[in-house]
Design a protein around this motif. Structure first.
Motif, PDB file in Angstrom:
ATOM      1  N   GLU A  78      42.886  47.624  45.288  1.00  0.00           N
ATOM      2  CA  GLU A  78      44.214  47.297  45.558  1.00  0.00           C
ATOM      3  C   GLU A  78      44.077  46.832  46.964  1.00  0.00           C
ATOM      4  O   GLU A  78      44.936  45.832  47.555  1.00  0.00           O
ATOM      5  N   ARG A 117      42.501  43.498  47.788  1.00  0.00           N
ATOM      6  CA  ARG A 117      43.418  42.331  47.057  1.00  0.00           C
ATOM      7  C   ARG A 117      44.386  42.030  48.040  1.00  0.00           C
ATOM      8  O   ARG A 117      44.920  40.823  48.373  1.00  0.00           O
ATOM      9  N   THR A 133      38.910  38.503  47.303  1.00  0.00           N
ATOM     10  CA  THR A 133      39.070  39.932  46.808  1.00  0.00           C
ATOM     11  C   THR A 133      37.604  40.564  46.299  1.00  0.00           C
ATOM     12  O   THR A 133      37.462  41.707  46.764  1.00  0.00           O
ATOM     13  N   GLN A 140      33.170  38.938  41.144  1.00  0.00           N
ATOM     14  CA  GLN A 140      34.024  38.243  40.658  1.00  0.00           C
ATOM     15  C   GLN A 140      34.493  38.731  39.122  1.00  0.00           C
ATOM     16  O   GLN A 140      35.529  38.726  38.837  1.00  0.00           O
ATOM     17  N   VAL A 190      36.730  41.555  39.733  1.00  0.00           N
ATOM     18  CA  VAL A 190      38.083  41.083  40.249  1.00  0.00           C
ATOM     19  C   VAL A 190      38.774  40.662  38.837  1.00  0.00           C
ATOM     20  O   VAL A 190      39.904  41.261  38.589  1.00  0.00           O
ATOM     21  N   GLU A 191      38.022  39.940  37.840  1.00  0.00           N
ATOM     22  CA  GLU A 191      38.650  39.649  36.666  1.00  0.00           C
ATOM     23  C   GLU A 191      39.217  40.722  35.793  1.00  0.00           C
ATOM     24  O   GLU A 191      40.137  40.709  34.914  1.00  0.00           O
ATOM     25  N   TYR A 251      40.183  43.806  36.877  1.00  0.00           N
ATOM     26  CA  TYR A 251      41.389  44.197  37.254  1.00  0.00           C
ATOM     27  C   TYR A 251      42.616  43.456  37.238  1.00  0.00           C
ATOM     28  O   TYR A 251      43.507  44.124  37.101  1.00  0.00           O
ATOM     29  N   ALA A 252      42.315  42.049  37.079  1.00  0.00           N
ATOM     30  CA  ALA A 252      43.463  41.101  36.886  1.00  0.00           C
ATOM     31  C   ALA A 252      43.878  40.701  35.398  1.00  0.00           C
ATOM     32  O   ALA A 252      44.704  40.184  35.349  1.00  0.00           O
ATOM     33  N   ARG A 253      43.211  41.470  34.631  1.00  0.00           N
ATOM     34  CA  ARG A 253      43.498  41.114  33.160  1.00  0.00           C
ATOM     35  C   ARG A 253      44.820  41.433  32.903  1.00  0.00           C
ATOM     36  O   ARG A 253      45.410  42.415  33.488  1.00  0.00           O
TER      37      ARG A 253
END
Length: 208
Positions: A76, A79, A85, A200, A203-204, A206-208
């Protein structure tokens, strides 16, 4: 010294993640370069996108030996920080005190580095710090407490005893190993950080 059950756990986790988390685990991987369990040799079906992202996140966590809650907090922060990120995430993790103790060569594994910190053998700018997650700032000096320098593991480290199993000292650290001192001269760059990770994918996850 690590116990045999811990060594076996690290070896099993290393085989599951496909990376050597400790020098001993590296030897296990050389002998058994496949997943653990009775089906480890079998050809597996293709992983889902989620499984690929999850494993990459687990690989990064395991290399720093941190809990999920810690990882989430750093993500976080990464981000919210200017820049990419994923790169921010790795760079912030690398500025943890235990990670820099390992990179400097004071310890052989991240677990040993954390133990040195928790047992109050490590100082930052002359003050004892016992939190492995302590964020070291640019210019700060990491060094071993004078009374701890006589301990055998630290004597081994000062003599360069871990250099055969550790990556070369990265450019963001200025290390005087014989004095058990290291200074963080600047913020790490992702390209210099010796961890195996496709950030990356993390990142993907946690961004789901």
């Amino acid at each position: 010294m690590p116990t045999k059950p811990r060594v076996r756990r690290q070896a099993r986790l290393s085989r599951a993640l496909g990376i050597a988390l400790t020098p001993k685990a590296a030897k296990y991987l050389e002998r058994r370069p496949y997943g653990p369990g009775e089906h480890g040799r079998a050809r597996k079906k293709q992983d889902s996108d989620y499984a690929v992202r999850l494993r990459e996140k687990q690989r990064l966590r395991a290399q720093y030996g941190i809990r999920e809650a810690q990882m989430t907090r750093v993500f976080e922060e990464a981000r919210r920080t200017k820049g990419l990120t994923g790169e921010n995430l790795v760079e912030l993790l690398e500025m943890r005190l235990d990670a820099l103790v390992l990179r400097a060569g004071f310890a052989r594994t991240i677990a040993q580095a954390r133990q040195l910190v928790v047992h109050r053998h490590i100082m930052v700018d002359g003050a004892r710090v016992d939190r492995p997650s302590y964020r070291v700032s640019e210019g700060q000096l990491i060094h071993v407490h004078q009374r701890s320098e006589v301990l055998t593991p630290l004597q081994v480290a000062a003599a360069g005893g871990h250099r055969d199993v550790l990556p070369a000292v990265p450019g963001y650290l200025d290390v005087q190993l014989d004095k058990l001192q290291a200074r963080l001269v600047r913020r790490p760059k992702r390209s210099e950080v010796p961890v195996t990770c496709e950030e990356q994918l993390v990142v993907e996850f946690y961004a789901r």
